[in-house]
Write an enzyme that holds these catalytic residues in place. Structure first.
Site, PDB file in Angstrom:
ATOM      1  N   GLY A  81       1.920   2.369  10.818  1.00 26.86           N
ATOM      2  CA  GLY A  81       2.905   3.448  10.699  1.00 26.86           C
ATOM      3  C   GLY A  81       3.585   3.831  12.003  1.00 26.86           C
ATOM      4  CE  LYS A 138      -0.356   3.409   4.560  1.00 30.88           C
ATOM      5  NZ  LYS A 138      -0.301   3.537   6.002  1.00 30.88           N
ATOM      6  CD  GLU A 159      -3.183   5.739   6.280  1.00 26.27           C
ATOM      7  OE1 GLU A 159      -3.095   5.715   5.032  1.00 26.27           O
ATOM      8  OE2 GLU A 159      -2.330   5.221   7.025  1.00 26.27           O
ATOM      9  CB  SER A 171       4.472  -1.693  12.325  1.00 26.67           C
ATOM     10  OG  SER A 171       4.082  -0.342  12.518  1.00 26.67           O
ATOM     11  CG  ASN A 213      -1.770   1.204   1.362  1.00 32.47           C
ATOM     12  OD1 ASN A 213      -1.866   1.998   0.425  1.00 32.47           O
ATOM     13  ND2 ASN A 213      -2.418   1.366   2.507  1.00 32.47           N
ATOM     14  CD  GLU A 217      -3.856  -2.299   7.207  1.00 38.04           C
ATOM     15  OE1 GLU A 217      -2.703  -2.508   6.827  1.00 38.04           O
ATOM     16  OE2 GLU A 217      -4.499  -1.282   6.883  1.00 38.04           O
ATOM     17  CG  HIS A 253      -6.035   2.115   4.726  1.00 39.61           C
ATOM     18  ND1 HIS A 253      -5.620   3.114   5.557  1.00 39.61           N
ATOM     19  CD2 HIS A 253      -5.053   1.189   4.724  1.00 39.61           C
ATOM     20  CE1 HIS A 253      -4.416   2.808   6.045  1.00 39.61           C
ATOM     21  NE2 HIS A 253      -4.060   1.634   5.541  1.00 39.61           N
TER      22      HIS A 253
HETATM   23  P1  PGA Z   1       2.438   0.392   7.721  1.00 38.46           P
HETATM   24  O1  PGA Z   1       1.026   0.639   7.015  1.00 38.46           O
HETATM   25  O2  PGA Z   1       2.992  -0.896   7.165  1.00 38.46           O
HETATM   26  O3  PGA Z   1       3.263   1.588   7.352  1.00 38.46           O
HETATM   27  O4  PGA Z   1       2.175   0.282   9.191  1.00 38.46           O
HETATM   28  C1  PGA Z   1       0.140  -0.415   6.760  1.00 38.46           C
HETATM   29  C2  PGA Z   1      -1.122   0.104   6.125  1.00 38.46           C
HETATM   30  O5  PGA Z   1      -1.574   1.210   6.503  1.00 38.46           O
HETATM   31  O6  PGA Z   1      -1.711  -0.532   5.245  1.00 38.46           O
END
Ligand code: PGA
Length: 246
Positions: free
Chosen positions: A172, A11, A96, A210, A9, A166, A94
């Site tokens: 993140g 983003k 976000e 992460s 992803n 998630e 997601h």
């Molecule tokens: P990350 O993000 O691996 O940076 O924690 C995962 C995601 O948001 O899909």
């Protein structure tokens, strides 16, 4: 051995030029892998990626989609537009999108149904916030998200659905959930989906939050986890390739 599904992803990262140099570095490193790799770039890079990956086993995902074929929906992208480019998967709901764009389970449900009807494979994201986890509500929240987002989804679509678990607090932050805890939640999700879709088949559940090149194998070794949704680490060709090939 199960076939792993590993989704990058990106983003709101990588221009076309940056995607080009990523591929030049990444593709030779993952030539031999048996894992199914999917990359989700920005809308502006989808066309470039699908054409570059045409003769590989790597698929492309969109990070979002609207639930109508066309019309007066400024700023949105339809399933047909994605299919025309050769996009195969779509990430939906997601955290976000939920946080910054106020997407709800019912909106994600509409998008999931529309994606399935139009032969796009939804990757539906669920997961609790830190506040909800602290209050002991993780399972209740995930149950609600699964039940609502899969409303009216038919059992014959199961093979095309992926759930990405998630936990929001792990995204993140560099603080992944323990693989043991993630596996328990993945098992819970598999059972919930069986109940909701009235099936005995197990849905694919990815862990996200992460995941990096050092902890990925712990998750991949777990019975109920079919792969990972990877943000930060997927931006670095060397690290992402290492995450995949071990
Ligand atoms: P990350 O993000 O691996 O940076 O924690 C995962 C995601 O948001 O899909």
């Amino acid at each position: 051995m199960k076939e792993l599904l590993i989704v990058a992803n990106w983003k709101m990262n990588k221009t076309k030029a940056e995607a080009k140099s990523f591929l030049a570095e990444f593709l030779p490193l993952v030539k031999e892998t048996k894992a199914k790799i999917v990359i989700a770039p920005s809308f502006t890079v989808l066309d470039f990626l699908t054409s570059q990956l045409k003769n590989t086993k790597i698929s492309v995902a969109s990070q979002n989609m609207f639930f109508a074929s066309f019309g007066a929906f400024t700023g949105e992208v339809s399933a047909d537009m994605l299919l025309e480019l050769g996009v195969e998967y779509v990430i939906l709901g997601h955290s976000e999108r939920r946080q910054y764009f106020l997407e709800t389970d019912s909106l994600v449900n509409k998008k999931a149904l529309f994606a399935l009807e139009n032969n796009l494979k939804p990757i539906i994201c669920v997961g609790e916030t830190l506040e909800q986890k602290t209050a002991g509500l993780s399972m209740q929240i995930v149950k609600e998200q699964i039940t609502q987002t899969l409303k009216n989804v038919e059992e014959n679509h199961l093979d095309n659905i992926t759930i990405a678990y998630e936990p929001v607090w792990a995204i993140g932050t560099g603080k992944a959930m323990s693989s043991e805890e993630a596996d328990l939640m993945a098992e819970y999700i598999v059972n919930l989906v069986k109940e909701n879709l009235n099936t005995t088949k197990a849905v694919k559940v990815l862990y996200g939050g992460s995941v990096n090149e050092t902890n990925a194998n712990e998750f991949f070794a777990r019975n109920n986890i079919s792969g990972a949704l990877v943000g930060g680490t997927s931006l670095n060709a060397q690290k992402f390739a290492k995450l995949i090939v071990g």
